[in-house]
Design a protein around this motif. Structure first.
Motif, PDB file in Angstrom:
ATOM      1  N   SER A   1       2.179  -0.767   2.256  1.00 16.44           N
ATOM      2  CA  SER A   1       0.994  -0.280   2.963  1.00 16.44           C
ATOM      3  C   SER A   1       0.113  -1.466   3.333  1.00 16.44           C
ATOM      4  O   SER A   1      -0.088  -2.376   2.529  1.00 16.44           O
ATOM      5  CB  SER A   1       0.210   0.690   2.071  1.00 16.44           C
ATOM      6  OG  SER A   1       0.973   1.845   1.783  1.00 16.44           O
ATOM      7  N   TRP A   2      -0.444  -1.426   4.555  1.00 21.18           N
ATOM      8  CA  TRP A   2      -1.227  -2.549   5.063  1.00 21.18           C
ATOM      9  C   TRP A   2      -2.522  -2.056   5.699  1.00 21.18           C
ATOM     10  O   TRP A   2      -2.544  -1.016   6.348  1.00 21.18           O
ATOM     11  CB  TRP A   2      -0.438  -3.327   6.112  1.00 21.18           C
ATOM     12  CG  TRP A   2       0.897  -3.827   5.657  1.00 21.18           C
ATOM     13  CD1 TRP A   2       2.116  -3.244   5.859  1.00 21.18           C
ATOM     14  CD2 TRP A   2       1.140  -5.013   4.901  1.00 21.18           C
ATOM     15  NE1 TRP A   2       3.105  -3.996   5.291  1.00 21.18           N
ATOM     16  CE2 TRP A   2       2.546  -5.090   4.692  1.00 21.18           C
ATOM     17  CE3 TRP A   2       0.315  -6.023   4.385  1.00 21.18           C
ATOM     18  CZ2 TRP A   2       3.134  -6.133   3.999  1.00 21.18           C
ATOM     19  CZ3 TRP A   2       0.905  -7.064   3.687  1.00 21.18           C
ATOM     20  CH2 TRP A   2       2.298  -7.115   3.505  1.00 21.18           C
ATOM     21  N   ARG A   3      -3.580  -2.850   5.532  1.00 15.54           N
ATOM     22  CA  ARG A   3      -4.815  -2.654   6.267  1.00 15.54           C
ATOM     23  C   ARG A   3      -4.888  -3.772   7.312  1.00 15.54           C
ATOM     24  O   ARG A   3      -4.709  -4.952   6.983  1.00 15.54           O
ATOM     25  CB  ARG A   3      -6.018  -2.753   5.339  1.00 15.54           C
ATOM     26  CG  ARG A   3      -7.338  -2.436   5.986  1.00 15.54           C
ATOM     27  CD  ARG A   3      -7.593  -0.957   6.098  1.00 15.54           C
ATOM     28  NE  ARG A   3      -7.608  -0.319   4.775  1.00 15.54           N
ATOM     29  CZ  ARG A   3      -7.709   0.981   4.575  1.00 15.54           C
ATOM     30  NH1 ARG A   3      -7.762   1.795   5.632  1.00 15.54           N
ATOM     31  NH2 ARG A   3      -7.729   1.489   3.354  1.00 15.54           N
TER      32      ARG A   3
ATOM     33  N   ASP B   1      -6.639  -6.300   9.454  1.00 17.12           N
ATOM     34  CA  ASP B   1      -7.917  -7.009   9.596  1.00 17.12           C
ATOM     35  C   ASP B   1      -8.154  -7.408  11.044  1.00 17.12           C
ATOM     36  O   ASP B   1      -9.290  -7.398  11.530  1.00 17.12           O
ATOM     37  CB  ASP B   1      -7.920  -8.266   8.708  1.00 17.12           C
ATOM     38  CG  ASP B   1      -8.432  -7.991   7.313  1.00 17.12           C
ATOM     39  OD1 ASP B   1      -8.704  -6.809   7.009  1.00 17.12           O
ATOM     40  OD2 ASP B   1      -8.553  -8.947   6.523  1.00 17.12           O
TER      41      ASP B   1
ATOM     42  N   GLU C   1      -7.531  -0.210  10.765  1.00 16.73           N
ATOM     43  CA  GLU C   1      -6.690   0.948  10.513  1.00 16.73           C
ATOM     44  C   GLU C   1      -5.622   0.650   9.451  1.00 16.73           C
ATOM     45  O   GLU C   1      -5.278  -0.497   9.171  1.00 16.73           O
ATOM     46  CB  GLU C   1      -6.039   1.424  11.807  1.00 16.73           C
ATOM     47  CG  GLU C   1      -7.056   1.961  12.797  1.00 16.73           C
ATOM     48  CD  GLU C   1      -6.423   2.617  14.006  1.00 16.73           C
ATOM     49  OE1 GLU C   1      -6.549   3.848  14.136  1.00 16.73           O
ATOM     50  OE2 GLU C   1      -5.803   1.905  14.818  1.00 16.73           O
ATOM     51  N   LEU C   2      -5.110   1.724   8.894  1.00 21.99           N
ATOM     52  CA  LEU C   2      -4.121   1.671   7.819  1.00 21.99           C
ATOM     53  C   LEU C   2      -2.738   1.997   8.362  1.00 21.99           C
ATOM     54  O   LEU C   2      -2.583   2.880   9.208  1.00 21.99           O
ATOM     55  CB  LEU C   2      -4.500   2.688   6.737  1.00 21.99           C
ATOM     56  CG  LEU C   2      -3.444   2.969   5.651  1.00 21.99           C
ATOM     57  CD1 LEU C   2      -3.417   1.828   4.646  1.00 21.99           C
ATOM     58  CD2 LEU C   2      -3.751   4.287   4.951  1.00 21.99           C
TER      59      LEU C   2
ATOM     60  N   CYS D   1      -2.429  -3.028   0.682  1.00 27.78           N
ATOM     61  CA  CYS D   1      -3.397  -2.148   0.038  1.00 27.78           C
ATOM     62  C   CYS D   1      -2.682  -0.992  -0.650  1.00 27.78           C
ATOM     63  O   CYS D   1      -1.480  -0.784  -0.455  1.00 27.78           O
ATOM     64  CB  CYS D   1      -4.401  -1.605   1.061  1.00 27.78           C
ATOM     65  SG  CYS D   1      -3.665  -0.568   2.349  1.00 27.78           S
TER      66      CYS D   1
ATOM     67  N   PRO E   1      -3.285   2.798  -0.628  1.00 26.99           N
ATOM     68  CA  PRO E   1      -4.070   3.887  -0.038  1.00 26.99           C
ATOM     69  C   PRO E   1      -4.157   5.092  -0.960  1.00 26.99           C
ATOM     70  O   PRO E   1      -3.265   5.346  -1.776  1.00 26.99           O
ATOM     71  CB  PRO E   1      -3.299   4.217   1.236  1.00 26.99           C
ATOM     72  CG  PRO E   1      -1.881   3.819   0.929  1.00 26.99           C
ATOM     73  CD  PRO E   1      -1.994   2.603   0.058  1.00 26.99           C
TER      74      PRO E   1
ATOM     75  N   GLU F   1      -5.901   9.088   2.466  1.00 27.36           N
ATOM     76  CA  GLU F   1      -5.629   8.088   3.500  1.00 27.36           C
ATOM     77  C   GLU F   1      -4.191   8.195   3.996  1.00 27.36           C
ATOM     78  O   GLU F   1      -3.930   8.048   5.201  1.00 27.36           O
ATOM     79  CB  GLU F   1      -5.901   6.688   2.962  1.00 27.36           C
ATOM     80  CG  GLU F   1      -7.370   6.354   2.796  1.00 27.36           C
ATOM     81  CD  GLU F   1      -7.587   4.980   2.209  1.00 27.36           C
ATOM     82  OE1 GLU F   1      -8.481   4.254   2.719  1.00 27.36           O
ATOM     83  OE2 GLU F   1      -6.879   4.600   1.249  1.00 27.36           O
TER      84      GLU F   1
END
Length: 216
Positions: free
Chosen positions: A21-23, A25, A50-51, A75, A77, A81
């Motif tokens: 999982s990634w946010r 930037d 966004e996620l 991340c 979530p 989310e």
């Protein structure tokens, strides 16, 4: 000490591990799969804040590709989310499938520009403005997403400008005048909708004011 979250910086067209999982930037990422003929199918596009999380929906193959220079942070979530991401993925995929069924090809590309503008651009009563440069949406990328050839995209954009269907408001930004006939496929509001505009534009050139833009 707790492990620090993984932070990656990718170049355009790099692949992001799709099992984490990634946010986001900075930058823009699209999710792709392929059909039996090896043709790329875009499932969705995500931008700053966004996620992106593993879908769990069994789509294979499944890849995440950076459209631009991208900075992401790993991340964990929450369940809400993850659910919000799945809903957004379903909504985006549905709209893109609808766009793929539009004929002729020129109308399909124009529909795609309206969709991208509504999701990532700056909205006004005149229409939406989007920065193809900021999102690195080259003619090749637009062709891949729309299921067209690069040459067809280039010719169609030239025709759009000559007919006023697309208006250049700066070196990087395009105004796509509002077309009420396209409202049925306008993307539904998503968690990022409350963020202030502009989202993709690094600045607001005077041409935006001349085109009738007002900050919501």
């Amino acid at each position: 000490m707790p492990a620090r979250p993984l932070r990656l910086t990718l170049r355009a067209d790099d692949h992001l591990p799709a099992d984490l999982s990634w946010r986001i930037d900075d930058g823009y990422i699209r999710a792709n799969t392929w059909n039996e003929e090896g043709e790329s199918i875009t499932l969705g596009i995500w931008g700053p804040g966004e996620l992106i999380t593993p879908t769990g929906c069994g789509v294979t193959p499944y890849e995440l590709i950076s459209l631009t220079r991208v900075v992401v942070v790993e991340c964990e979530p929450s369940e809400s989310e993850i659910l919000a991401f799945m809903r957004d993925l379903f909504t985006q995929t549905t709209h893109l499938l609808q766009i793929h069924r539009v004929r002729p090809a020129d109308a399909r590309l124009l529909r795609l520009l309206h969709w991208i503008g509504a999701r990532f651009g700056r909205v006004s009563r005149s229409g939406t403005t989007l920065s193809l440069e900021d999102m690195n949406l080259t003619h090749r990328h637009l062709a891949d997403i729309a299921g067209m050839t690069r040459v067809t995209v280039t010719k169609a954009l030239t025709r759009f400008r000559s007919k006023g269907q697309v208006v250049r408001v700066s070196e990087a930004d395009l105004l796509v005048p509002r077309d009420t006939s396209l409202d049925p496929v306008s993307p539904a509001p998503h968690p990022m909708a409350s963020l202030p505009f502009p989202r993709t534009l690094r600045h607001e050139p005077p041409a935006h004011q001349n085109a009738g833009f007002r900050t919501p």
